[in-house]
Design a protein around this motif. Sequence first.
Motif, mmCIF file in Angstrom:
data_model
loop_
_atom_site.group_PDB
_atom_site.id
_atom_site.type_symbol
_atom_site.label_atom_id
_atom_site.label_comp_id
_atom_site.label_asym_id
_atom_site.label_seq_id
_atom_site.Cartn_x
_atom_site.Cartn_y
_atom_site.Cartn_z
ATOM 1 N N MET A 91 0.942 -1.199 0.014
ATOM 2 C CA MET A 91 -0.130 0.026 0.085
ATOM 3 C C MET A 91 0.794 1.289 -0.085
ATOM 4 O O MET A 91 0.483 1.984 -0.522
ATOM 5 C CB MET A 91 -1.003 -0.019 1.114
ATOM 6 C CG MET A 91 -2.046 -1.112 1.198
ATOM 7 S SD MET A 91 -3.175 -0.885 2.537
ATOM 8 C CE MET A 91 -4.127 0.568 1.840
ATOM 9 N N ALA A 92 2.078 1.409 0.785
ATOM 10 C CA ALA A 92 2.753 2.474 0.620
ATOM 11 C C ALA A 92 3.396 2.531 -0.748
ATOM 12 O O ALA A 92 3.661 3.773 -1.078
ATOM 13 C CB ALA A 92 3.942 2.012 1.568
ATOM 14 N N ALA A 93 3.561 1.737 -1.587
ATOM 15 C CA ALA A 93 4.013 2.168 -2.914
ATOM 16 C C ALA A 93 2.711 2.861 -3.702
ATOM 17 O O ALA A 93 3.255 3.515 -4.797
ATOM 18 C CB ALA A 93 3.950 0.878 -3.616
ATOM 19 N N GLN A 94 1.666 2.796 -3.103
ATOM 20 C CA GLN A 94 0.668 3.384 -3.872
ATOM 21 C C GLN A 94 0.054 4.863 -3.318
ATOM 22 O O GLN A 94 -0.720 5.547 -3.863
ATOM 23 C CB GLN A 94 -0.702 2.564 -4.043
ATOM 24 C CG GLN A 94 -0.227 1.385 -4.716
ATOM 25 C CD GLN A 94 -1.684 0.372 -4.353
ATOM 26 O OE1 GLN A 94 -2.667 0.830 -4.449
ATOM 27 N NE2 GLN A 94 -1.480 -1.035 -4.204
ATOM 28 N N MET A 95 0.891 5.400 -2.281
ATOM 29 C CA MET A 95 0.218 6.395 -1.575
ATOM 30 C C MET A 95 1.207 7.453 -1.501
ATOM 31 O O MET A 95 2.648 7.341 -1.335
ATOM 32 C CB MET A 95 -0.048 6.022 0.110
ATOM 33 C CG MET A 95 -1.304 5.055 0.379
ATOM 34 S SD MET A 95 -2.653 6.066 -0.207
ATOM 35 C CE MET A 95 -3.912 4.695 -0.167
ATOM 36 N N PRO A 96 1.066 8.857 -1.900
ATOM 37 C CA PRO A 96 1.905 9.839 -1.972
ATOM 38 C C PRO A 96 2.427 10.165 -0.499
ATOM 39 O O PRO A 96 1.775 10.236 0.498
ATOM 40 C CB PRO A 96 1.161 11.223 -2.202
ATOM 41 C CG PRO A 96 -0.309 10.440 -2.947
ATOM 42 C CD PRO A 96 -0.286 9.011 -2.287
ATOM 43 N N LYS A 100 8.469 7.849 1.887
ATOM 44 C CA LYS A 100 9.434 8.460 2.660
ATOM 45 C C LYS A 100 9.374 7.895 4.303
ATOM 46 O O LYS A 100 10.180 7.721 4.805
ATOM 47 C CB LYS A 100 9.229 9.951 2.783
ATOM 48 C CG LYS A 100 9.570 10.679 1.557
ATOM 49 C CD LYS A 100 9.202 12.018 1.367
ATOM 50 C CE LYS A 100 9.462 13.030 0.199
ATOM 51 N NZ LYS A 100 8.195 12.698 -0.822
ATOM 52 N N ASP A 101 8.061 7.711 4.377
ATOM 53 C CA ASP A 101 7.590 7.189 5.758
ATOM 54 C C ASP A 101 6.208 6.450 5.786
ATOM 55 O O ASP A 101 5.249 7.187 5.499
ATOM 56 C CB ASP A 101 7.690 8.207 6.783
ATOM 57 C CG ASP A 101 7.546 7.929 8.286
ATOM 58 O OD1 ASP A 101 6.811 6.665 8.526
ATOM 59 O OD2 ASP A 101 7.309 8.633 9.252
ATOM 60 N N PRO A 102 6.062 5.231 6.033
ATOM 61 C CA PRO A 102 4.801 4.619 5.702
ATOM 62 C C PRO A 102 3.891 4.670 6.798
ATOM 63 O O PRO A 102 2.807 4.163 6.893
ATOM 64 C CB PRO A 102 5.024 3.087 5.680
ATOM 65 C CG PRO A 102 6.456 3.021 6.454
ATOM 66 C CD PRO A 102 7.302 4.042 6.380
ATOM 67 N N SER A 131 -2.933 11.699 5.994
ATOM 68 C CA SER A 131 -1.525 12.395 5.933
ATOM 69 C C SER A 131 -0.355 11.142 6.153
ATOM 70 O O SER A 131 -0.442 10.593 7.075
ATOM 71 C CB SER A 131 -1.718 13.272 6.990
ATOM 72 O OG SER A 131 -0.307 14.026 7.062
ATOM 73 N N THR A 132 0.155 11.286 5.197
ATOM 74 C CA THR A 132 1.598 10.427 5.524
ATOM 75 C C THR A 132 2.819 11.690 5.497
ATOM 76 O O THR A 132 2.709 12.375 6.271
ATOM 77 C CB THR A 132 1.883 9.833 4.076
ATOM 78 O OG1 THR A 132 1.860 10.507 2.917
ATOM 79 C CG2 THR A 132 0.795 8.579 3.914
ATOM 80 N N ALA A 133 3.693 11.765 4.756
ATOM 81 C CA ALA A 133 4.480 12.748 4.372
ATOM 82 C C ALA A 133 3.907 13.761 3.769
ATOM 83 O O ALA A 133 4.407 15.342 3.713
ATOM 84 C CB ALA A 133 5.962 12.447 3.686
ATOM 85 N N GLU A 134 2.860 13.610 3.176
ATOM 86 C CA GLU A 134 1.882 14.602 2.327
ATOM 87 C C GLU A 134 0.503 14.454 3.097
ATOM 88 O O GLU A 134 0.027 13.294 3.483
ATOM 89 C CB GLU A 134 1.756 14.192 0.861
ATOM 90 C CG GLU A 134 3.051 14.494 0.253
ATOM 91 C CD GLU A 134 3.101 14.189 -1.251
ATOM 92 O OE1 GLU A 134 2.105 14.194 -1.666
ATOM 93 O OE2 GLU A 134 4.204 13.648 -1.576
#
Length: 292
Positions: A91-96, A100-102, A131-134
Amino acid sequence: MTNISPEIEARRARAKEWFESLQTRICAELERLEEEASPELYPEEPGKFDMRPWTRESGVGGGIGGHLHGRLFEKAGVHTSAALARFSPEMAAQMPGADKDPTYVSASISLIIHPRSPRVPTVHMNTRFLSTAESWFGGGADLTPMLDEQRSQDADDAKLFHAAMKEACDAFDPEWHAKYKAWCDEYFYLPHRKEPRGVGGIFYDRHNSGDFEKDFGFTRAVGEAFLDVYSKIVSHRMSEPWTEADRREQLVRRGRYVEFNLLFDRGTMFGLKAGGNIETILSSMPPMVSWP
């Protein structure tokens, strides 16, 4: 888990508070309509929401699942959730920003309403902050009439619903409605049937104009617009009698709803893969359905 900045946590907390307050108001309005429904058409006792708190098995957070099985609303789910968790590598590969940080935080409201009467359209709405790094907002609302005679863009319910969503968008940016209406039409489409799921509405994702207050205000406006317009549609339609042929058409149309949600809906897939509550995720399934 990686620390989330105080600013992002404060934004998540505000979004969570809003979504939960909207949940309370929507549930109260649906219960009011249950009470007002005609005993001649809906002879059972009015339904009440069963509010079921739940806790995430992974990460931190949980939510409140609101479940209604009533006389006017055969099945309705109005749910909120919030999380502090980590995306899987897939999933991290699909999320903006997740590369950088999952770690992510989220808050959301999601609802589905399946009325008993074929004359009253089914409706879906969800809005969320993630919210992730974005950071961004997503969501929207769409209307699914059950009868062919109501499934035109020129039908009264469709025009009223689209007007409400347009007003919510136009208060923030006059270009948003056309963009998000087109996205909704593209997204809620069954390619194997070559037909739309319903008459549309708006759909937006990864919405970040660079102005958090503007984007949060827009998301609140979508929720307010939904609450107002769907109540009007139900009030207008719920006293109309229906036939057995109407009911059969409704059950077949609900089958299309199942097909979309299990085959194509991103929200369903996200919830299942992110360790959400199965009971609330799959509450979008209609209580009765048929395939010809």
